[in-house]
Design an enzyme around this catalytic site. Sequence first.
Site, short mmCIF file in Angstrom:
data_model
loop_
_atom_site.label_atom_id
_atom_site.label_comp_id
_atom_site.label_asym_id
_atom_site.label_seq_id
_atom_site.Cartn_x
_atom_site.Cartn_y
_atom_site.Cartn_z
N HIS A 141 0.84 -1.21 0.00
CA HIS A 141 0.00 0.00 0.00
C HIS A 141 0.87 1.24 0.00
CE1 HIS A 141 -2.36 -3.28 1.66
NE2 HIS A 141 -3.42 -2.68 1.14
N LYS A 168 -1.44 -8.02 -4.89
CA LYS A 168 -2.30 -6.88 -4.60
C LYS A 168 -1.44 -5.65 -4.33
CE LYS A 168 -5.41 -4.62 -1.48
NZ LYS A 168 -5.95 -4.50 -0.14
N LYS A 312 -14.60 23.44 -19.87
CA LYS A 312 -15.21 23.42 -21.21
C LYS A 312 -14.41 24.18 -22.27
CE LYS A 312 -19.77 22.71 -19.48
NZ LYS A 312 -21.10 23.23 -19.20
N ASP A 349 -24.96 22.15 -24.65
CA ASP A 349 -25.52 22.97 -23.57
C ASP A 349 -26.54 23.99 -24.09
OD1 ASP A 349 -24.29 21.95 -21.37
OD2 ASP A 349 -22.63 23.38 -21.39
N ALA A 382 -19.58 34.08 -17.63
CA ALA A 382 -19.00 34.13 -18.98
C ALA A 382 -18.12 32.92 -19.23
CB ALA A 382 -18.20 35.43 -19.14
N GLY A 384 -18.12 28.47 -19.79
CA GLY A 384 -18.66 27.60 -20.84
C GLY A 384 -20.16 27.72 -20.98
N ALA A 385 -20.90 27.59 -19.87
CA ALA A 385 -22.36 27.65 -19.95
C ALA A 385 -22.81 29.07 -20.31
CB ALA A 385 -22.97 27.21 -18.62
N ARG A 409 -13.84 39.25 -18.92
CA ARG A 409 -14.46 38.12 -19.63
C ARG A 409 -15.88 38.49 -20.07
NH1 ARG A 409 -14.16 32.55 -16.78
NH2 ARG A 409 -14.05 31.68 -18.85
N MET A 446 -24.72 26.93 -5.80
CA MET A 446 -24.64 25.48 -5.97
C MET A 446 -24.24 24.84 -4.64
SD MET A 446 -22.55 23.46 -8.93
CE MET A 446 -20.99 22.94 -8.32
N ALA A 469 -28.73 27.58 -14.27
CA ALA A 469 -28.08 26.38 -14.85
C ALA A 469 -27.75 25.34 -13.78
CB ALA A 469 -26.81 26.79 -15.59
N GLY A 492 -32.16 24.17 -13.75
CA GLY A 492 -31.02 23.56 -14.44
C GLY A 492 -31.29 22.11 -14.80
N GLN A 503 -26.48 14.52 -26.14
CA GLN A 503 -25.21 13.81 -25.93
C GLN A 503 -25.39 12.31 -26.10
OE1 GLN A 503 -22.30 14.65 -23.05
NE2 GLN A 503 -22.97 16.73 -22.68
P1 NAP Z 1 -16.99 27.63 -16.08
O1 NAP Z 1 -16.70 27.58 -17.52
O2 NAP Z 1 -15.90 27.30 -15.12
O3 NAP Z 1 -17.51 29.11 -15.74
C1 NAP Z 1 -17.81 29.46 -14.43
C2 NAP Z 1 -18.44 30.85 -14.40
O4 NAP Z 1 -18.89 31.07 -13.05
C3 NAP Z 1 -17.48 31.97 -14.72
O5 NAP Z 1 -18.19 33.01 -15.33
C4 NAP Z 1 -16.98 32.38 -13.34
O6 NAP Z 1 -16.58 33.72 -13.26
C5 NAP Z 1 -18.24 32.22 -12.53
N1 NAP Z 1 -17.99 31.97 -11.11
C6 NAP Z 1 -17.50 30.82 -10.57
N2 NAP Z 1 -17.44 30.94 -9.23
C7 NAP Z 1 -17.92 32.18 -8.93
C8 NAP Z 1 -18.11 32.89 -7.73
N3 NAP Z 1 -17.80 32.35 -6.54
N4 NAP Z 1 -18.61 34.13 -7.77
C9 NAP Z 1 -18.94 34.68 -8.96
N5 NAP Z 1 -18.78 34.07 -10.15
C10 NAP Z 1 -18.27 32.82 -10.13
O7 NAP Z 1 -18.23 26.69 -15.70
P2 NAP Z 1 -19.46 26.20 -16.60
O8 NAP Z 1 -19.12 24.91 -17.19
O9 NAP Z 1 -19.89 27.34 -17.44
O10 NAP Z 1 -20.57 25.89 -15.48
C11 NAP Z 1 -21.15 26.95 -14.72
C12 NAP Z 1 -22.34 26.44 -13.92
O11 NAP Z 1 -23.36 25.97 -14.78
C13 NAP Z 1 -22.04 25.28 -12.98
O12 NAP Z 1 -22.75 25.46 -11.78
C14 NAP Z 1 -22.55 24.07 -13.72
O13 NAP Z 1 -22.92 23.01 -12.84
C15 NAP Z 1 -23.76 24.65 -14.42
N6 NAP Z 1 -24.11 23.90 -15.63
C16 NAP Z 1 -25.29 23.22 -15.66
C17 NAP Z 1 -25.66 22.52 -16.77
C18 NAP Z 1 -26.97 21.81 -16.83
O14 NAP Z 1 -27.14 20.95 -17.67
N7 NAP Z 1 -27.89 22.18 -15.97
C19 NAP Z 1 -24.82 22.47 -17.89
C20 NAP Z 1 -23.62 23.18 -17.83
C21 NAP Z 1 -23.28 23.89 -16.69
P3 NAP Z 1 -15.07 34.18 -13.65
O15 NAP Z 1 -15.07 34.34 -15.14
O16 NAP Z 1 -14.88 35.44 -12.91
O17 NAP Z 1 -14.15 33.07 -13.19
#
Ligand code: NAP
Length: 524
Positions: A141, A168, A312, A349, A382, A384-385, A409, A446, A469, A492, A503
């Site tokens: 281990h 193991k 993303k 998305d 700003a 991925g979503a 951003r 979240m 979301a 969401g 997907q």
């Molecule tokens: P991401 O690309 O990492 O983007 C995160 C975004 O949230 C950025 O704009 C970031 O701001 C902001 N952020 C993160 N923490 C923050 C905080 N404490 N205070 C203020 N702003 C904050 O993430 P993503 O993939 O777009 O996902 C974002 C959210 O959408 C997640 O909660 C995810 O679970 C949800 N989502 C849901 C679905 C669905 O099917 N329902 C699909 C996709 C995503 P900065 O630019 O300043 O870093």
Amino acid sequence: MTVESSVRHMEVGLGMGKNPTLICAPIMADTVNQMVELMHKAKFKGADIVEVRLDHMKSLDPRPDIEMLIRECPLPTLFTYRPIWEGGEYNGDEISRFDALQLAMELGADHIDIELKAAHEFMNHIRGNKPEKCKLIVSSHNYEYTPSAEELGNLVARIQAAGADIVKFATTANDITDVARVLQITVHSQVPIIAMVMGERGIMSRLLCPKFGAYLTFGTLEEGKVSAPGQPTIDELISLYNFRSINTDTKVFGIIGKPVSHSKSPKLYNRAFKEAGVNGVFVHLLVDDVKKFFETYSSPDFFGFSCTIPHKEVALACCDEVDPVAKSIGAVNCLIRRPNGKLFGCNTDYIGAISSIEIGLQDGASQIGSPLAGKLFVVIGAGGAGKALAYGAKEKGARVVIANRSYDRARDLAELVGGQALTLAELNSFHPETGMILANTTSIGMQPNVEETPISKEALRYYELVFDAIYTPKITRLLREAQEAGSKIVTGVEMFIGQAYEQYERFTGLPAPKQLFRDIMADY
Ligand code: NAP
């Protein structure tokens, strides 16, 4: 990784037979009676074998206790008496420990486990007197890291040389790519092998081991009651991951994220795979470095990936081929490894989110064009979503505004979609008109930070519809307050279901089981 498979495309209707990899339930309790009770529970839950952790007992009277444990156990046994120096609880002398293990062998244990560091001494102790029936597991281990492939190869050789019937070793994953080396050793092992990578980044090793021919995996009776970090429950192995059906040809799918354990995707896809007879398994993939991940798991056996926060945008840069819409958005959430090894990325998305918001806005009256056309559509975030929502809203003819923590951003995205940028602080006082649409795409609110919200309740009355979301929890504080302020809400979960349809169809080439997805998500 370069593990080869003869299958280069999705196969339907295969993999439904039971693989030979055993599910072993670690049994840890204070007394013999409690141990026996847990053994029966393990059998009821579907384990094939139990690991009796003698070191967890409060006191051990070796002969009567071991006799009873073997006599009363409804499953084959593995006896382990792990000392403190190897991560166990036993703190006594080695002779007594060896005596107890030898007794277990003589009384009919099916397996006993001895640590590599003590194996030589133990072999001298028993002077080669091991009953034919009992298999000796020699274990090692490493609670700090996973050594190099060469070091692991040497370790396996030393374990074999120590007289192991079964090799193991358990190492610790500091990165998910550590698992590849361990799976590689497993698939090439000439002797039966149990090879695990501990910790959340190593979970894949515990789930995929039947694909690579491991002797057993550990499954706990209850969540959290683990004998090593990262162990899934027996229920999860059997019901969530369809463990019994995993075989050499099983395609691996997974959700890449950090954090990722909250994702419901494995529940959705594994159920759908099972019902449609798709030979695939879908796992959580806690990834730190996306590029390294895709470089390491480059075999088409690692076939399809969902991608979530925060990867993303980086994932797009890892693709050899990107769908034009995903390219415009600047983010991918769905990746597929082509048979020629090329990685293809797309974005589902925006379809999921925009269609659920459109449905939420419709009031039953038939309408020509999108109900989003001409609306002021405020996107918070700003990433991925955020990009997907902004792009989708723009496509539908909305006027887009972006508010983000990092203003730069927000401005970049606003420029891309021809909209306006705001800071998060400006959001509360931004209400040029009523009837606006608000879409939160940040992780504010979240789990576990469920009391957070990106905007004041007061400001919500200017919005006709509020979308979040986030889907854990389903009703966030933002949505609760929006409802109280009289806005329509879209969760969401709706977006999640919508993007998952798309997907699933891309992953399997089969129509998505829409009702099944809705039924599964109805529980959340
Ligand atoms: P991401 O690309 O990492 O983007 C995160 C975004 O949230 C950025 O704009 C970031 O701001 C902001 N952020 C993160 N923490 C923050 C905080 N404490 N205070 C203020 N702003 C904050 O993430 P993503 O993939 O777009 O996902 C974002 C959210 O959408 C997640 O909660 C995810 O679970 C949800 N989502 C849901 C679905 C669905 O099917 N329902 C699909 C996709 C995503 P900065 O630019 O300043 O870093």
